[in-house]
Design a protein around this motif. Structure first.
Motif, PDB file in Angstrom:
ATOM      1  N   ALA A  10       0.860  -1.183   0.000  1.00 19.66           N
ATOM      2  CA  ALA A  10       0.000   0.000   0.000  1.00 19.66           C
ATOM      3  C   ALA A  10       0.894   1.229   0.000  1.00 19.66           C
ATOM      4  O   ALA A  10       1.508   1.564   1.021  1.00 19.66           O
ATOM      5  CB  ALA A  10      -0.911   0.004   1.217  1.00 19.66           C
ATOM      6  N   TYR A  39     -10.315  -1.535   0.200  1.00 22.65           N
ATOM      7  CA  TYR A  39      -9.778  -0.241   0.620  1.00 22.65           C
ATOM      8  C   TYR A  39      -8.459   0.077  -0.090  1.00 22.65           C
ATOM      9  O   TYR A  39      -8.182   1.248  -0.383  1.00 22.65           O
ATOM     10  CB  TYR A  39      -9.638  -0.198   2.134  1.00 22.65           C
ATOM     11  N   ARG A  40      -7.664  -0.935  -0.394  1.00 25.01           N
ATOM     12  CA  ARG A  40      -6.444  -0.680  -1.175  1.00 25.01           C
ATOM     13  C   ARG A  40      -6.806  -0.127  -2.547  1.00 25.01           C
ATOM     14  O   ARG A  40      -6.210   0.857  -3.009  1.00 25.01           O
ATOM     15  CB  ARG A  40      -5.645  -1.979  -1.323  1.00 25.01           C
ATOM     16  N   ALA A  43      -8.205   3.519  -2.379  1.00 24.93           N
ATOM     17  CA  ALA A  43      -7.423   4.495  -1.619  1.00 24.93           C
ATOM     18  C   ALA A  43      -7.261   5.825  -2.349  1.00 24.93           C
ATOM     19  O   ALA A  43      -7.321   6.896  -1.728  1.00 24.93           O
ATOM     20  CB  ALA A  43      -6.051   3.904  -1.278  1.00 24.93           C
ATOM     21  N   VAL A  47      -8.722   8.309   0.415  1.00 26.32           N
ATOM     22  CA  VAL A  47      -7.785   9.013   1.291  1.00 26.32           C
ATOM     23  C   VAL A  47      -7.976  10.532   1.226  1.00 26.32           C
ATOM     24  O   VAL A  47      -7.950  11.198   2.274  1.00 26.32           O
ATOM     25  CB  VAL A  47      -6.334   8.602   0.989  1.00 26.32           C
ATOM     26  N   CYS A  99      -6.199   9.273   8.884  1.00 22.58           N
ATOM     27  CA  CYS A  99      -5.779   8.467   7.729  1.00 22.58           C
ATOM     28  C   CYS A  99      -5.274   9.376   6.627  1.00 22.58           C
ATOM     29  O   CYS A  99      -6.077   9.956   5.874  1.00 22.58           O
ATOM     30  CB  CYS A  99      -6.935   7.602   7.234  1.00 22.58           C
ATOM     31  N   ASP A 101      -2.816   8.297   4.342  1.00 21.64           N
ATOM     32  CA  ASP A 101      -2.222   7.555   3.226  1.00 21.64           C
ATOM     33  C   ASP A 101      -2.862   6.184   3.097  1.00 21.64           C
ATOM     34  O   ASP A 101      -3.619   5.736   3.968  1.00 21.64           O
ATOM     35  CB  ASP A 101      -0.696   7.432   3.414  1.00 21.64           C
ATOM     36  N   SER A 102      -2.561   5.510   2.002  1.00 15.55           N
ATOM     37  CA  SER A 102      -3.176   4.211   1.714  1.00 15.55           C
ATOM     38  C   SER A 102      -2.733   3.141   2.693  1.00 15.55           C
ATOM     39  O   SER A 102      -3.505   2.226   3.012  1.00 15.55           O
ATOM     40  CB  SER A 102      -2.860   3.786   0.284  1.00 15.55           C
ATOM     41  N   LEU A 105      -4.937   3.285   5.658  1.00 17.35           N
ATOM     42  CA  LEU A 105      -6.263   2.776   5.303  1.00 17.35           C
ATOM     43  C   LEU A 105      -6.272   1.251   5.338  1.00 17.35           C
ATOM     44  O   LEU A 105      -7.186   0.629   5.917  1.00 17.35           O
ATOM     45  CB  LEU A 105      -6.641   3.287   3.913  1.00 17.35           C
TER      46      LEU A 105
END
Length: 305
Positions: A10, A39-40, A43, A47, A99, A101-102, A105
């Motif tokens: 990520a 979620y990846r 992102a 984000v 949060c 950044d990825s 997350l």
């Protein structure tokens, strides 16, 4: 990695996912690995909606059929690279995760965080919101009533010179979101939202209500403005909701509101490609880059009453 862990790249970090095969949505078989992958993939769109804002994390460690935890304070064992912000509360302080950044997350997905609830202000201006939210909450599964209320609210906001955006909640209703310029207090923002809601309810008293008590609402749609307070939160765009089929809260355009097939649970993790297509369509592209001041809108509203 062992069979009980896997790793996900990520951004610039590699995040470990523990018990990736753990089923979090028994009705459709979605696992923790599926949630982390969602979620990846989201992102880049999610984000920016979370960055810089304190979060309340809705965690379901045993899946949606088990206990739910609404987590505000950040445990000491979270990685140092997860940003934190300490905020005042009655009788002390609480340290929220942020949060930015990825990797954060995906890490929070590993903590079985399904839904991200964000503050309406940012960490560097905690008491000055830059978002205002109207939560259109029907008494049952009456989405046509939600659609009608959204149209009427949107028309009123246009009269007040306030651009707004729509989001399906992934539950029953819609959120109408207004970007603010960040120079208004929470009390001022909520008072303004209450006045707007009262004007709208007065025009349609048989259909709409501002009554906080559920018994007083009857079968009318509730114009909820209670989220517009210090330390209150609203579900973040693209968040998963803990319902059947893993629906998500999805931004939509005003043009999409005309689609009779639209519902509060139109998009879901079970078809992430469909969610990505909606995100890539930039449904909020019509919003101005800078939020509005409420002063001129307040004067226009007074003239309408």
């Amino acid at each position: 990695m062992t069979r009980d862990t896997t790793s996900v790249r990520a951004g610039r970090r590699t995040v470990r996912i523990h018990r990736p095969a753990k089923v979090l949505f028994p009705d459709c078989g979605l696992t923790k690995a599926d949630v982390a992958d969602y979620y990846r993939r989201m992102a880049a769109f999610m984000v920016p909606q979370l960055r810089g804002r304190p979060l309340m994390l809705e965690r379901h460690p045993d899946g949606v059929g088990g206990p739910r935890f609404m987590q505000k304070d950040t445990p000491d064992h979270y990685p140092r690279w997860v940003r934190r912000v300490t905020v005042d509360k009655e009788g002390g302080t609480v340290t929220h995760a942020v949060c930015d950044d990825s990797a954060t997350l995906v890490f929070l997905a590993d903590q079985a965080c399904l839904t991200f609830h964000r503050w309406l202000s940012r960490a560097d201006r905690l008491r000055l919101p830059d978002r205002l939210v109207f939560d259109l909450d029907p008494p049952g599964e009456d989405f046509p009533a939600v659609r009608e209320a959204a149209w009427r609210l949107g028309e009123l906001l246009d009269q007040l010179g306030l651009p707004s955006a729509l989001m399906t909640t992934g539950s029953k209703g819609l959120h109408v979101v207004l970007p603010l310029n960040g120079h208004t207090s929470f009390d001022e923002a909520r008072d303004f939202a209450k006045e707007v809601a009262h004007v709208l309810a007065d025009r349609r008293p048989d259909e709409l209500t501002t009554a906080v008590r559920r018994k007083a609402r009857g079968d009318r749609l509730y114009l909820n403005v209670q989220r517009n307070g210090y330390a209150q939160t609203a579900v973040a765009p693209w968040s998963i909701r803990p319902g059947p089929g893993a629906p998500v809260a999805a931004p939509v355009s005003w043009e999409q509101l005309e689609d009779k097939e639209l519902t509060a649970r139109r998009w879901a993790v079970t078809d992430t490609d469909d969610v990505l297509a909606q995100a890539r369509g930039s449904p909020w592209s019509g919003l101005p880059a800078r939020g509005r001041a409420l002063g001129p809108a307040r004067r226009r509203l007074a003239a309408l009453r």
